[in-house]
Write an enzyme that holds these catalytic residues in place. Structure first.
Site, mmCIF file in Angstrom:
data_model
loop_
_atom_site.group_PDB
_atom_site.id
_atom_site.type_symbol
_atom_site.label_atom_id
_atom_site.label_comp_id
_atom_site.label_asym_id
_atom_site.label_seq_id
_atom_site.Cartn_x
_atom_site.Cartn_y
_atom_site.Cartn_z
ATOM 1 N N GLY A 141 0.642 -1.179 -0.023
ATOM 2 C CA GLY A 141 0.041 -0.111 0.009
ATOM 3 C C GLY A 141 1.018 1.098 0.090
ATOM 4 C CG ASP B 299 -3.050 0.509 8.902
ATOM 5 O OD1 ASP B 299 -3.590 1.334 8.909
ATOM 6 O OD2 ASP B 299 -3.004 -0.373 8.103
ATOM 7 C CD GLN C 293 -8.474 6.601 7.497
ATOM 8 O OE1 GLN C 293 -8.142 6.333 8.389
ATOM 9 N NE2 GLN C 293 -9.435 6.008 6.720
ATOM 10 C CG HIS D 186 2.901 37.578 14.558
ATOM 11 N ND1 HIS D 186 3.824 38.343 14.287
ATOM 12 C CD2 HIS D 186 3.177 37.244 15.866
ATOM 13 C CE1 HIS D 186 4.558 38.737 15.197
ATOM 14 N NE2 HIS D 186 4.207 38.325 16.211
#
EC number: 2.7.1.11
Length: 779
Positions: free
Chosen positions: A27, A168, A302, A662
């Site tokens: 993967g 994972d 994800q 900033h």
């Protein structure tokens, strides 16, 4: 790095006569491209030939155009890309001996005897098996007439080094695998978005994340968003979990919470090994409590998107270490995997790591869940223990009569609020009364102190800035008022969260103990500043968020230069006199140089870079950028460098400058800063609780020893409490930086990857370690 000194060799000659192939398998994971880029460039730097293998092991089997030489330019503009640009595939052919024979034949013909594999445990196990049968494959190839005896002799052994690419984080032996941090970024973005809509409608959200066999993503997500419950495969809930869950959700609503968040790993199971699904949990909550409940399954989102700064740096560091490991290996060296322990790259025997990973699966199958948690490593175990303490223990009925005050000092930064939240809740769990001090030492001197409750800090984990309010004022001129308010509010311990001012302020309080007895209480400084310049800690809360902001901005700047004539950007970063942000952002975004205070530079260095730009004006890359720390040099300012490059580059390249300012302090905290702040806050209060017991004398608290006022910091591989007074000797108070800074050793890596003509220090040698002898505590 070990302290064993090995004979120094010229690193630019280490790889002469060697060939290295790099492939990605299994993967995909964000950050793989950074690892490929580093492997290629450092390999070329050492004098080795480097080859791409496209489409993973299938490319090895098929050969041909799938295996071809890599060049310096062929890995340009890769850092910001997700996935893997050289492709990945799961190969059935490579699982057969016939397929592996073909792969070996292709490698031998190209003279490749060093293989760098980036993938999961299955991919790395396959690489080790390939290496183990290498000699036998060569014999068969010679007999078949595919290769000659001379070629077999030249390629008599194969060196293997692995890097773990897996979102994972399911490989034992490393604190983090490539891609995990980026996956957490995607998850937290969704959680933050869901939180707003859930609060609007008083909803319960069930979020399902990846993790068929490992609950790391789910666990860290739960810590990072303050979830009410998490389901992970390593630790199924107790038998009566349904009632416990419903009670917890109802209690939270009764306390005034408008939402509930439940995190579920896709591989979550019950004690009897049955799956616990999101639909099952939704039905339970809806039927029992009547709450409006929704499910969100994240899926492959994800895996997608641009890699985080952490994954780019991790991949780059691992790539460098992998090349060194390959070139230093001999026929007796076991196949190794490059891992992360704390902030250090280490080498571990590949099959030891694979075996421990298998041991986790076996422990879960046999119902030995406590063992499974421990086998995952200290980092996982500490995350689990922190989650349990903050989420599953109800405040005690009996109070301790201890008042703990908590305050923010210095400039605000992302992650401060996560530390405050966990400190407050851990204090309440311990039976203490928690007091919020607003506006730093000013607020402590002027009585801006009030109780802070469990509900008060709900939702703080994901909020940037400082909810308590913070100022840079030091306590030196306010000691009389501060001591009076410590007595008035009966404060027994103090938690100070902030940057260099927090450290100096804590030191001033300690030094004033002789005069003011009220200051003889335990206190802890938690480093929190984008500058990452607090002595006693390798990392500060807030620095990771700032680093990702800078990196994302640099990505956009690089994109803006695409398609135009040759352009050079000067990017000014914050950090005071500390060059951490400039250096790490340079490594993460692929800067050509990073100018910092700690490494002196002069007009000759600037002239040299101008000449390099002029010499390279006809190369493929039409873009260069340079980071400059805001206080790198009083005279060679960003404007000076911009004007110099603009003048010298007329007709050849344009020059632009960006002062980020900033914006680097703002934004929502990254998963790292949320998790780090949460663990730091909880650990601080537990330490203070024990220290208060030690300091209890004759009915009162009295603490005046050096070890009663400490900085809690990450040092190499673990969190340590170090006395403020002892750290003074390692502090450059004038320039507000520690005298020793670990990240300076990474600067040569950044320069080599930017094609500087420098020497990499190989005198410090990374020896092979063993998995079960290490005790890391990491991200």
């Amino acid at each position: 790095m070990s302290d064993d000194l090995h004979p120094t060799v010229d690193p630019t000659k280490m790889g002469l006569g060697c060939s290295i192939a790099v492939l990605t398998s299994g993967g995909d994971a964000q950050g793989m491209n950074a690892a490929v880029r580093a492997t290629v460039r450092v390999g070329l730097y050492t004098g080795a030939k480097v080859f791409f293998v496209h489409e993973g092991y299938q490319g090895l089997v098929d050969g041909g155009d799938n295996i071809h030489p890599a060049t310096w330019e062929s890995v340009s503009m890769m850092l910001q890309l997700g996935g893997t640009v050289i492709g990945s595939a799961r190969s059935k052919d490579f699982r057969t001996r016939e397929g592996r024979m073909k792969a070996a034949g292709h490698l031998v013909k190209l003279g490749i005897t060093n293989l760098c594999v980036i993938g999961g445990d299955g991919s790395l196990t396959g690489a080790n098996e390939f290496r183990a049968e290498w000699s036998g494959l060569l014999v068969d190839l010679v007999q078949a007439g595919t290769i000659t005896k001379a070629e077999a002799k030249t390629s008599s052994h194969l060196n293997i080094v692995g890097m773990v690419g897996s979102i994972d984080n399911d490989f034992c032996g490393t604190d983090m695998t490539i891609g995990t941090d980026s996956a957490l970024h995607r998850i937290i973005e969704v959680v933050d978005a869901i939180t707003t809509t859930a609060q609007s409608h008083q909803r319960t959200f069930i979020l399902e994340v990846m993790g068929r066999h490992c609950g790391y993503l789910a666990l860290v997500t739960a810590l990072s968003c303050g979830a009410d419950w998490v389901f992970i495969p390593e630790m199924p809930p107790d038998e009566d979990w349904e009632n416990h869950l419903c009670r917890r959700l109802a209690d939270q609503r009764a306390r005034g919470s408008r939402l509930n968040v439940i995190i579920v790993a896709e591989g979550a199971i019950s004690r009897d090994g049955m799956p616990i699904t999101s639909d099952q949990i939704k039905k339970l909550v809806t039927d029992r409590l009547g709450f409006d409940t929704r499910i969100t399954v994240l899926g492959h989102v994800q895996r997608g998107g641009t890699p985080s700064a952490f994954d780019r740096i991790l991949g780059s560091r691992m790539g460098v270490e992998a090349v060194m490991a390959l070139l230093e290996a001999n026929p007796d060296t076991p196949a190794c995997v490059v891992s992360l322990s704390g902030n250090q790259a280490v080498r571990l025997p590949l099959m030891e790591c694979v075996q421990v990973t298998k041991d986790v699966t076996a422990a879960m199958a046999e119902g030995r869940f406590e063992d499974a948690i421990k086998l995952r490593g200290k980092s996982f175990e500490n995350n689990w223990n922190t989650y349990k303490l903050l989420a599953h223990i109800n405040p005690p009925d009996v109070k301790s009569n201890i008042n703990v005050a908590i305050m923010n000092i210095g400039a605000p930064c992302a992650g401060m609020n996560a530390a405050v939240r966990s400190a407050v809740r851990m204090g309440i769990i311990q039976g203490h009364s928690m007091l919020a001090v607003h506006d730093g030492f000013d607020g402590l001197a002027h009585g801006q102190i009030e109780p802070i409750t469990w509900v008060s800090v709900t939702g703080w984990t994901g909020k940037g800035g400082s909810m308590l309010g913070t100022k840079r004022t030091l306590p030196g001129k306010l000691l009389e008022e501060i001591s009076q308010n410590i007595a008035k509010f009966n404060i027994h311990a103090l938690v100070i969260i902030g940057g260099f001012e927090a450290y100096v302020g804590g030191l001033e309080l300690v030094q004033a103990r002789e005069k003011y007895e009220e200051l003889c209480i335990p206190m802890v400084v938690i480093p929190a500043t984008v500058s990452n310049n607090v002595p006693g800690s390798d990392f500060s809360i807030g620095a990771d968020t700032a680093l990702n902001t800078i990196t994302a901005t640099c990505d956009r700047i690089k994109q803006s230069a695409a398609g135009t004539k040759r352009r050079v950007f000067i990017v000014e970063t914050m950090g005071g006199y500390c060059g951490y942000l400039s250096t790490m952002a340079g490594l993460a975004a692929g800067a050509d140089a990073a100018y910092i205070f700690e490494e002196k530079f002069g007009i000759k260095d600037l002239e040299l870079l101008v000449q390099i730009l002029l010499d390279n004006s006809t190369t493929i890359c039409q873009f260069s950028f340079y980071n400059r720390n805001e206080n790198a040099n009083a005279n060679y300012t960003t404007d000076f460098i911009f004007n110099l490059y603009s003048e010298e580059g007329k007709g050849v390249f344009d020059c632009r400058k960006n002062v980020l300012g900033h914006m680097q302090q703002g934004g929502t905290p990254t998963p790292f800063d949320r998790n780090f702040g949460t663990k730091m806050g909880a650990k601080t209060v537990l330490w203070l609780t024990e220290k208060l017991k030690d300091c209890y004398r004759h009915g009162r608290i009295f603490a005046n020893t050096p070890d009663s006022a400490c900085v809690l910091g990450m040092r190499k591989r673990a969190l340590h409490f170090q006395p403020l007074s002892e750290l003074k000797g390692d502090t450059d108070l004038e320039h507000r930086i520690p005298k020793t800074q670990w990240w300076l050793k990474i600067r040569p890596i950044m320069k080599i990857l930017a094609k500087y003509d420098i020497k990499l220090d190989t005198s410090e040698h990374t020896d092979m370690e063993h998995v079960k002898k290490r005790s890391p505590l990491g991200k």
